[in-house]
Write an enzyme that holds these catalytic residues in place. Sequence first.
Site, PDB file in Angstrom:
ATOM      1  N   HIS A 126       0.874  -1.172   0.000  1.00 39.16           N
ATOM      2  CA  HIS A 126       0.000   0.000   0.000  1.00 39.16           C
ATOM      3  C   HIS A 126       0.920   1.233   0.000  1.00 39.16           C
ATOM      4  CE1 HIS A 126      -4.334   1.323   1.022  1.00 39.16           C
ATOM      5  NE2 HIS A 126      -3.668   2.426   0.720  1.00 39.16           N
ATOM      6  N   ASN A 299     -11.762  -0.690  -5.112  1.00 40.83           N
ATOM      7  CA  ASN A 299     -11.852   0.541  -4.325  1.00 40.83           C
ATOM      8  C   ASN A 299     -12.583   1.566  -5.165  1.00 40.83           C
ATOM      9  OD1 ASN A 299     -10.207  -0.812  -2.555  1.00 40.83           O
ATOM     10  ND2 ASN A 299      -8.516   0.653  -2.650  1.00 40.83           N
ATOM     11  N   TYR A 301     -14.554   5.475  -4.856  1.00 42.76           N
ATOM     12  CA  TYR A 301     -14.958   6.643  -4.079  1.00 42.76           C
ATOM     13  C   TYR A 301     -15.874   7.566  -4.880  1.00 42.76           C
ATOM     14  CZ  TYR A 301     -11.460   5.332  -0.638  1.00 42.76           C
ATOM     15  OH  TYR A 301     -10.763   4.659   0.317  1.00 42.76           O
ATOM     16  N   GLU A 378     -12.399  -0.835  -0.494  1.00 42.87           N
ATOM     17  CA  GLU A 378     -12.417   0.511   0.096  1.00 42.87           C
ATOM     18  C   GLU A 378     -13.584   1.294  -0.473  1.00 42.87           C
ATOM     19  OE1 GLU A 378      -8.891   2.994  -0.199  1.00 42.87           O
ATOM     20  OE2 GLU A 378      -7.618   1.278   0.276  1.00 42.87           O
TER      21      GLU A 378
HETATM   22  C1  GBH Z   1      -7.487   5.396  -1.572  1.00 36.16           C
HETATM   23  O1  GBH Z   1      -7.090   6.006  -2.759  1.00 36.16           O
HETATM   24  C2  GBH Z   1      -6.281   4.857  -0.865  1.00 36.16           C
HETATM   25  O2  GBH Z   1      -6.119   3.476  -1.090  1.00 36.16           O
HETATM   26  C3  GBH Z   1      -6.224   5.161   0.595  1.00 36.16           C
HETATM   27  O3  GBH Z   1      -4.965   4.893   1.117  1.00 36.16           O
HETATM   28  C4  GBH Z   1      -6.664   6.584   0.806  1.00 36.16           C
HETATM   29  O4  GBH Z   1      -6.462   7.021   2.121  1.00 36.16           O
HETATM   30  C5  GBH Z   1      -8.113   6.659   0.432  1.00 36.16           C
HETATM   31  O5  GBH Z   1      -8.325   6.214  -0.861  1.00 36.16           O
HETATM   32  C6  GBH Z   1      -8.681   8.059   0.536  1.00 36.16           C
HETATM   33  O6  GBH Z   1      -8.048   8.925  -0.334  1.00 36.16           O
HETATM   34  O7  GBH Z   1      -7.373  12.613 -10.556  1.00 36.16           O
HETATM   35  O8  GBH Z   1      -5.142  12.349  -9.732  1.00 36.16           O
HETATM   36  O9  GBH Z   1      -6.627  13.774  -8.618  1.00 36.16           O
HETATM   37  C7  GBH Z   1      -7.905   6.993  -3.293  1.00 36.16           C
HETATM   38  C8  GBH Z   1      -8.363   6.724  -4.696  1.00 36.16           C
HETATM   39  C9  GBH Z   1      -8.117   7.551  -6.918  1.00 36.16           C
HETATM   40  C10 GBH Z   1      -9.216   8.887  -5.303  1.00 36.16           C
HETATM   41  C11 GBH Z   1      -7.816   8.774  -7.739  1.00 36.16           C
HETATM   42  C12 GBH Z   1      -8.879  10.138  -6.084  1.00 36.16           C
HETATM   43  C13 GBH Z   1      -8.458  11.065  -8.234  1.00 36.16           C
HETATM   44  C14 GBH Z   1      -7.015  11.239  -8.417  1.00 36.16           C
HETATM   45  N1  GBH Z   1      -8.188   7.889  -5.508  1.00 36.16           N
HETATM   46  N2  GBH Z   1      -8.783   9.857  -7.491  1.00 36.16           N
HETATM   47  S1  GBH Z   1      -6.501  12.589  -9.407  1.00 36.16           S
END
Ligand code: GBH
Length: 476
Positions: A126, A299, A301, A378
């Site tokens: 990670h 994962n 979001y 996630e």
């Molecule tokens: C996860 O990644 C991680 O695995 C975790 O460690 C982290 O704390 C958690 O989410 C919260 O952030 O277009 O370049 O601005 C986040 C997944 C994927 C979310 C890319 C934001 C946009 C990136 N991310 N996305 S960008």
Amino acid sequence: MKSNLEAQEFPWPQGFLWGSATAAAQIEGAARQDGKEDSIWDAFARVPGAISGGHNLETAVDHYHRYAQDVGIMKTLGLDSYRFSTSWARVVPGGRTVNQKGLDFYGRLVDELLEAGILPWLTLYHWDLPQELEERGGWANRETAHRFADYAEAVHGALGDRVAHWTTFNEPLCSSLIGYAAGEHAPGRTEPRAALAAVHHQHLAHGLVAKRLRELGAREIGITLNLTNAVPNDPNDPADEEAARRIDALWNRMFLDPVLRGSYPADLLRDVEGLGLGEVIQDGDLETIHQPIDFLGVNHYHDDNVSGHPLPAGEAAPLLPTGSTKSSPFVGSEYVSFPSRNLPRTAMGWEVNPQGLRVLLNRLANDYPDLQALYITENGAAYEDRVEADGSVADPERRDYIMEHIGAVAGAIEDGVDVRGYFVWSLLDNFEWAWGYGKRFGIVRVDYDTQVRTIKDSGLAYAELIRASREPKTAR
Ligand code: GBH
């Protein structure tokens, strides 16, 4: 399927796993204890301006010392499983020799979990590469994949008798494109070619380790990808369509296809032509990468609303910390933009659109029919909490976000998608990478001065959902 109540009434499949997730670098602290040496994140945190607030990972939420208490909290919440990662820089400091004290920590944690009846769900990477390996080229260097396999073998040697679930990588997209092209994450490089080499070498490392762990007797092997719906801003605009296709290729299929189909998507190879990806792929690599896996971790979001046109003047993409001026993670497609839609946003600026998760899960089931079990490894949200006078922590937006996304998972199961578990991100407030401690994702609040933990209202609601899901339901 919107409310808490509806998610509670859903007849969850027998054995559906309820969990929460963390990552070593974000919670452990003890950055220099018991033989641990720097990871790229420890080093990155010393670069002025790299992390908001100048925060570092030295103490984090002191999980290294408080793990037993944290497992107790998981037990109170009624979790079936805990997804955590092992720190390469703790287990093999400097990427050189195995550190027994580092392995012992994870042995204690796993024993504590098993004693509490909680299934350990282990992730090997990670994002915390040993700094010394970065100095030898990091993920842009093919050799790193082989060092990763040695590290994985050491962890399996220590824990293989007690841990059944092995995830090779968490979100290789972030640790390649955001770390090596955008420079937003460690190691902070802004080299598109190195980023694509990092992608391929992480794939290779995944394949080497999946193969090796299988030979060593591991039963459940998988990978976790962060996946999105790349939605054209205007579906009738060919430029937006094309931009969305490119983001889907780069963000989703560049990671899914090698692992699940043994090939890179042809359109992706065209999009990144001239950026050296072809040069790092050696004969046999794709066969190595294309190992059978037992589960895919998803994962998710937020979706991405994609346009092929520049944003109107003054409108900044909300995705990068502090409106950063760093480089683009969108290697080969740097021109794309992400116009905002009329959707609510979290404290990260990320859109809230729970049904996107249902759409995504259906898409995966359709496009990758050989896929075994899916797990949401996630999902969660950053919001400002309100600490009440009585000490309770009110976080209604996070609670709603989680419940509505769980509702979307129920919807996908209803659609026939084989989803077998949900891990909320995150168990604890923690070090949110480039944002430092400024953004809280926990269902448990951590007071960073005292390290006191308090289950938030979202955590209480999650515990209640888990409890209700175990009650017998009338047949569907
Ligand atoms: C996860 O990644 C991680 O695995 C975790 O460690 C982290 O704390 C958690 O989410 C919260 O952030 O277009 O370049 O601005 C986040 C997944 C994927 C979310 C890319 C934001 C946009 C990136 N991310 N996305 S960008």
